[in-house]
Every structure is written in structure tokens, then in C-alpha cells.
Design a protein around this motif. Structure first.
Motif, PDB file in Angstrom:
ATOM      1  N   UNK A 336      40.306  41.819  24.906  1.00  0.00           N
ATOM      2  CA  UNK A 336      40.801  42.068  23.541  1.00  0.00           C
ATOM      3  C   UNK A 336      42.284  42.452  23.560  1.00  0.00           C
ATOM      4  N   UNK A 337      42.767  42.905  24.692  1.00  0.00           N
ATOM      5  CA  UNK A 337      44.142  43.390  24.791  1.00  0.00           C
ATOM      6  C   UNK A 337      45.081  42.298  25.281  1.00  0.00           C
ATOM      7  N   UNK A 338      46.362  42.458  24.983  1.00  0.00           N
ATOM      8  CA  UNK A 338      47.351  41.484  25.461  1.00  0.00           C
ATOM      9  C   UNK A 338      47.518  41.568  26.971  1.00  0.00           C
ATOM     10  N   UNK A 339      47.211  42.713  27.546  1.00  0.00           N
ATOM     11  CA  UNK A 339      47.287  42.875  29.005  1.00  0.00           C
ATOM     12  C   UNK A 339      46.246  41.989  29.682  1.00  0.00           C
ATOM     13  N   UNK A 340      45.082  41.903  29.103  1.00  0.00           N
ATOM     14  CA  UNK A 340      44.044  41.042  29.620  1.00  0.00           C
ATOM     15  C   UNK A 340      43.176  41.696  30.681  1.00  0.00           C
ATOM     16  N   UNK A 341      42.368  40.882  31.319  1.00  0.00           N
ATOM     17  CA  UNK A 341      41.436  41.332  32.344  1.00  0.00           C
ATOM     18  C   UNK A 341      42.082  41.204  33.716  1.00  0.00           C
ATOM     19  N   UNK A 342      42.156  42.322  34.418  1.00  0.00           N
ATOM     20  CA  UNK A 342      42.652  42.294  35.790  1.00  0.00           C
ATOM     21  C   UNK A 342      41.533  41.788  36.684  1.00  0.00           C
ATOM     22  N   UNK A 343      41.743  40.636  37.292  1.00  0.00           N
ATOM     23  CA  UNK A 343      40.681  39.982  38.038  1.00  0.00           C
ATOM     24  C   UNK A 343      40.207  40.807  39.230  1.00  0.00           C
ATOM     25  N   UNK A 344      41.111  41.598  39.805  1.00  0.00           N
ATOM     26  CA  UNK A 344      40.703  42.446  40.931  1.00  0.00           C
ATOM     27  C   UNK A 344      39.769  43.562  40.476  1.00  0.00           C
ATOM     28  N   UNK A 345      39.912  44.019  39.223  1.00  0.00           N
ATOM     29  CA  UNK A 345      38.980  45.029  38.698  1.00  0.00           C
ATOM     30  C   UNK A 345      37.571  44.449  38.610  1.00  0.00           C
ATOM     31  N   UNK A 346      37.490  43.201  38.175  1.00  0.00           N
ATOM     32  CA  UNK A 346      36.186  42.541  38.086  1.00  0.00           C
ATOM     33  C   UNK A 346      35.574  42.403  39.475  1.00  0.00           C
ATOM     34  N   UNK A 347      36.392  42.018  40.442  1.00  0.00           N
ATOM     35  CA  UNK A 347      35.876  41.841  41.800  1.00  0.00           C
ATOM     36  C   UNK A 347      35.457  43.165  42.414  1.00  0.00           C
ATOM     37  N   UNK A 348      36.245  44.230  42.167  1.00  0.00           N
ATOM     38  CA  UNK A 348      35.887  45.553  42.684  1.00  0.00           C
ATOM     39  C   UNK A 348      34.538  46.016  42.130  1.00  0.00           C
ATOM     40  N   UNK A 349      34.278  45.678  40.872  1.00  0.00           N
ATOM     41  CA  UNK A 349      33.060  46.143  40.222  1.00  0.00           C
ATOM     42  C   UNK A 349      31.841  45.297  40.580  1.00  0.00           C
ATOM     43  N   UNK A 350      32.051  44.004  40.817  1.00  0.00           N
ATOM     44  CA  UNK A 350      30.923  43.100  41.016  1.00  0.00           C
ATOM     45  C   UNK A 350      30.831  42.514  42.422  1.00  0.00           C
ATOM     46  N   UNK A 351      31.961  42.531  43.143  1.00  0.00           N
ATOM     47  CA  UNK A 351      31.999  41.856  44.443  1.00  0.00           C
ATOM     48  C   UNK A 351      32.136  40.353  44.309  1.00  0.00           C
ATOM     49  N   UNK A 352      32.373  39.857  43.085  1.00  0.00           N
ATOM     50  CA  UNK A 352      32.448  38.417  42.836  1.00  0.00           C
ATOM     51  C   UNK A 352      33.825  38.022  42.315  1.00  0.00           C
ATOM     52  N   UNK A 353      34.141  36.750  42.492  1.00  0.00           N
ATOM     53  CA  UNK A 353      35.378  36.163  41.979  1.00  0.00           C
ATOM     54  C   UNK A 353      35.061  35.511  40.632  1.00  0.00           C
ATOM     55  N   UNK A 354      35.591  36.070  39.552  1.00  0.00           N
ATOM     56  CA  UNK A 354      35.273  35.560  38.209  1.00  0.00           C
ATOM     57  C   UNK A 354      35.700  34.108  38.058  1.00  0.00           C
ATOM     58  N   UNK A 355      36.840  33.732  38.645  1.00  0.00           N
ATOM     59  CA  UNK A 355      37.332  32.363  38.491  1.00  0.00           C
ATOM     60  C   UNK A 355      36.372  31.353  39.119  1.00  0.00           C
ATOM     61  N   UNK A 356      35.717  31.746  40.196  1.00  0.00           N
ATOM     62  CA  UNK A 356      34.728  30.864  40.826  1.00  0.00           C
ATOM     63  C   UNK A 356      33.388  30.936  40.085  1.00  0.00           C
ATOM     64  N   UNK A 357      33.020  32.140  39.704  1.00  0.00           N
ATOM     65  CA  UNK A 357      31.729  32.344  39.049  1.00  0.00           C
ATOM     66  C   UNK A 357      31.642  31.620  37.711  1.00  0.00           C
ATOM     67  N   UNK A 358      32.738  31.615  36.971  1.00  0.00           N
ATOM     68  CA  UNK A 358      32.772  30.997  35.638  1.00  0.00           C
ATOM     69  C   UNK A 358      33.737  29.816  35.616  1.00  0.00           C
ATOM     70  N   UNK A 359      33.801  29.090  36.708  1.00  0.00           N
ATOM     71  CA  UNK A 359      34.815  28.048  36.874  1.00  0.00           C
ATOM     72  C   UNK A 359      34.826  27.018  35.754  1.00  0.00           C
ATOM     73  N   UNK A 360      33.653  26.494  35.407  1.00  0.00           N
ATOM     74  CA  UNK A 360      33.615  25.423  34.404  1.00  0.00           C
ATOM     75  C   UNK A 360      34.046  25.933  33.031  1.00  0.00           C
TER      76      UNK A 360
END
Length: 398
Positions: A336-360
Motif C-alpha cells: 500500500x505504501x510507495x516504499x513497497x515490499x522489501x523482498x528480503x523481509x518476505x524471505x526472512x519471514x518465509x524462507x522463500x523467494x517471492x519472485x520465484x514463488x509468484x513468478x507468473x
């Protein structure tokens, strides 16, 4: 001796288990002169008997939470509603005094109150607010067009709105936010442009700009069949959002969240705390709190709210925030913010790479100009913000 739920006897934590930053405090004031046609927030018509009951219960609740949380440090206070400016200054001061007594105020904290032009219309009123430490105003203009105000059911005129702003300035307020709504019945793009230009001339520090949403159990919701044909077409609403945002940015207002714009140094710290997933304590009927991994909501009606406060069982009926919920909220709130989602925060929390997980999904969104990626952040473009609900759902949920 009070029976305090066990989880309140531990140091205040954030949802990720780290030692908390300063707590956010929200106070819900559920009183209005009358209900606006679009409003879905909990409120009732102001009367002295119910208000006196509310004040007594609220002050007791403040003391209860101060004791439970061991006089925690708070970084922001936000009085919202409803119409907080219906509270007489001497009673508002009782609330502020109770907060100071039972919580620890930090230096330079932000204290905001929402005011409506029909009830905040005296310079001495604003001077009283300043004297009790309130340093930020959110004024509910919604529109500077009297026809729109009548359609929305607002109890004030455009002239009253401008006069309220000038009185607040004269009294000494240096941090003022103005609320506006777009996408109103029969509103044209040129009308919205004219309203934005008029508001910018006032030079507020902050502007909140919301698209009209037709909610169930509101006057508009109950008359949906008559209202919806009068709303601007989707293409016109899209232009209002995108060109409105571009105009505000050209005038020095940074779009730091989908609906919020601020001049440098005047981002709302309280609202930003929600998007950063900080702990927050909600006081008053229907107020929501998130403390540690638990979220709970105060009872809606005064008798139930009063009983819960006197019985000291507020917060006992809670939702446990699972790892799955926390990940979903990280994605939805960050984007929702202009800063956006820090991809490393997602990986730290889930252990997954969002770009690969939601690639399509991400590839499709990027190809359609709805998201962009840079410096390790995933962000919505302005076109993406326009359809943010569906994007957030697709990225946050499987």
C-alpha cells in the motif's frame, strides 16, 4: 485484585517477536451530529447521558491498560471517530491527563485529533487543543462543493470548512491534514481538479484522498440501485485517481501511501505505524488492538463495552496471528505504501523467494505496468494502486 490475562504480563512485543517500538494509541469517539451517507464506522448520535457514560468508561479503560502494560512508551495518539471535536475541551483534557498519567509519552510524539467544521469552529477551541499537547489536526472537508457535501450528508458547508482551516492556522497549528473524497455521484474530472486546486491553495501539510466506496448498512448502501448509476464511470474514476495524484505530487505532496500525500517531513506517523505493522492499542467501543501476536476488538455497544472494562476482561477474546496471517499482512500493508515490499523481509519471514514463488503473477503484473521492481523492493505503480485490492489478494494469498 484484578485478574490480568497472562499474556499481558510480558514485555510489550511486536508481531515479529522483537522488542517493541513505541506503542500506537487510537481512541475511538463514537459520536456524531448525524450519520454521513457513506460512513460505515461505528457511531451514534451525540447525547449527554451516553457521552458521560462513555467518558467514565474510557478513563477506566485507559487506567486498566496502563496497569496491564506497565505504563508503556507511546509514540502517537490518534483520536478518531465519529466526531472527536464534539468532546468539550475540558473533557478532552481529562482524556489527555489520563493518558499522561498511565502511559509514558515520548519526546516529540505525534498527537492527532479528527475535527469536523460544524463542531470545530472557534479559534479558542484550537488554542485549547494546542495547550493540552495536541499537535496535529485532521479536518474532514470531504469536499469544497456544497452540492457534494449535501449528497454525502455532511453537516457543514464548504465555507465552514475553509473557515475552520483558517481558524486552526491562526490559533497556531502547523501540521494540518485535510480529508477529501473523489468518485462522488455526478462528479466530473474537472470538478475534482478544481477541488484539488482549491485545497492546495490552502497549503495544508497533508492530504488524504479517498475514493468513495459504497458500503453495506450505510445510507448509500441501502440506496445502491439509485446511487450507482450516478457514480462516474470507471474510466473517469481512474483519471481522477491518477491525474489527481500526479497533480498533488507536482505541487510538492509526496504520495507515500495509496490514499495519502504529505509535504516533506509531514507523513502521518500514526498511520505509517499501521502499515509498518507496529503494535497498536485501540481504546473505546469497537476499537481494534494488535499487541504481540494477538488481535482483539472492543465490544461495539456501550453496555457491553462498559461491562468488559469494569469486569477487566478486555482482550481475553483474541485472534492469534499465525505466521501465515503475518506474511499476508506484510505483503498487503507494505504494498500500500510507495516504499513497497522489501523482498528480503518476505524471505526472512518465509524462507522463500517471492519472485520465484509468484513468478507468473509478478511477470504478468510487470508486463501490464502494474508493478515495478528496484533496489530489492516490489512496488505498485499508480495504475497498480488503482486496482490494488485485486493485486494484493493475488500476491498475499495462494
Amino acid at each position: 485484585m484484578s485478574l490480568i490475562p497472562a499474556f499481558f504480563n510480558v514485555p510489550l512485543l511486536q508481531g515479529d517477536g522483537k522488542e517493541a517500538k513505541n506503542l500506537l494509541v487510537y481512541i475511538h469517539v463514537p459520536f456524531c451530529v448525524r450519520k454521513c451517507h457513506y460512513c460505515s464506522f461505528h457511531s451514534q448520535i451525540f447525547n449527554q447521558v451516553t457521552f458521560a457514560w462513555y467518558m467514565k468508561t474510557l478513563l477506566t479503560e485507559i487506567a486498566l491498560w496502563g496497569r496491564r502494560l506497565k505504563k508503556p512508551k507511546i509514540g502517537t495518539v490518534y483520536l478518531g471517530g465519529g466526531t472527536p471535536s464534539l468532546i468539550p475541551p475540558f473533557q478532552l483534557e481529562l482524556i489527555m491527563d489520563a493518558l499522561r498519567k498511565h502511559f509514558t509519552f515520548v519526546r516529540g510524539m505525534e498527537i492527532t485529533i479528527e475535527v469536523n467544521p460544524d463542531s470545530a469552529n472557534d479559534e479558542s477551541y484550537f488554542k485549547n487543543l494546542i495547550s493540552m499537547g495536541i499537535n496535529r489536526l485532521s479536518i474532514g472537508f470531504q469536499s469544497l462543493d456544497d452540492r457534494n457535501l449535501m449528497v454525502l450528508g455532511r453537516p457543514h458547508s464548504a465555507r465552514q470548512a475553509a473557515e475552520t482551516y483558517y481558524m486552526a492556522r491562526k490559533a497556531g497549528f502547523g501540521n494540518i491534514s485535510i480529508d477529501l473524497m473523489w468518485g462522488l455521484p455526478r462528479q466530473k474530472m474537472k470538478d475534482w481538479n478544481n477541488e484539488l486546486k482549491a485545497v492546495v491553495k490552502l497549503k495544508p501539510e497533508h492530504i488524504s484522498s479517498y475514493g468513495l466506496s459504497i458500503e453495506p448498512d450505510t445510507v448509500f448502501g441501502k440506496n445502491r440501485k439509485e446511487i450507482e448509476p450516478e457514480l462516474p464511470p470507471d474510466s473517469e474514476q481512474a483519471r481522477m485517481f491518477i491525474y489527481g495524484a500526479e497533480f498533488l505530487e507536482s505541487m510538492g505532496y509526496i504520495q507515500y501511501e495509496i490514499s495519502n500525500f504529505a509535504r516533506m517531513g509531514f507523513v502521518s506517523r500514526h498511520n505509517s505505524g499501521y502499515w509498518d505493522r507496529l503494535d497498536y492499542l485501540g481504546l473505546g467501543p469497537s476499537a481494534v488492538s494488535t499487541i504481540g501476536n494477538r488481535r482483539f476488538t472492543n465490544p461495539l455497544f456501550m453496555d457491553e463495552y462498559d461491562a468488559a472494562v469494569r469486569g477487566e476482561y478486555l482482550g481475553e477474546d483474541f485472534e492469534e496471528l499465525t505466521d501465515e496471517i503475518k506474511v499476508q499482512e506484510l505483503v498487503m500493508l507494505s504494498l500500500r505504501t510507495s516504499r513497497g515490499l522489501k523482498l528480503s523481509d518476505y524471505k526472512d519471514m518465509t524462507g522463500k523467494d517471492l519472485l520465484k514463488e509468484k513468478n507468473s503473477i509478478i511477470t504478468a503484473l510487470h508486463q501490464n505496468g502494474l508493478i515495478r521492481m528496484s533496489a530489492g523492493f516490489l512496488r505498485l505503480t499508480k495504475n497498480g494502486m488503482l486496482v490494488s485490492n485485486s493485486i494484493l489478494q493475488s500476491l498475499a494469498f495462494d
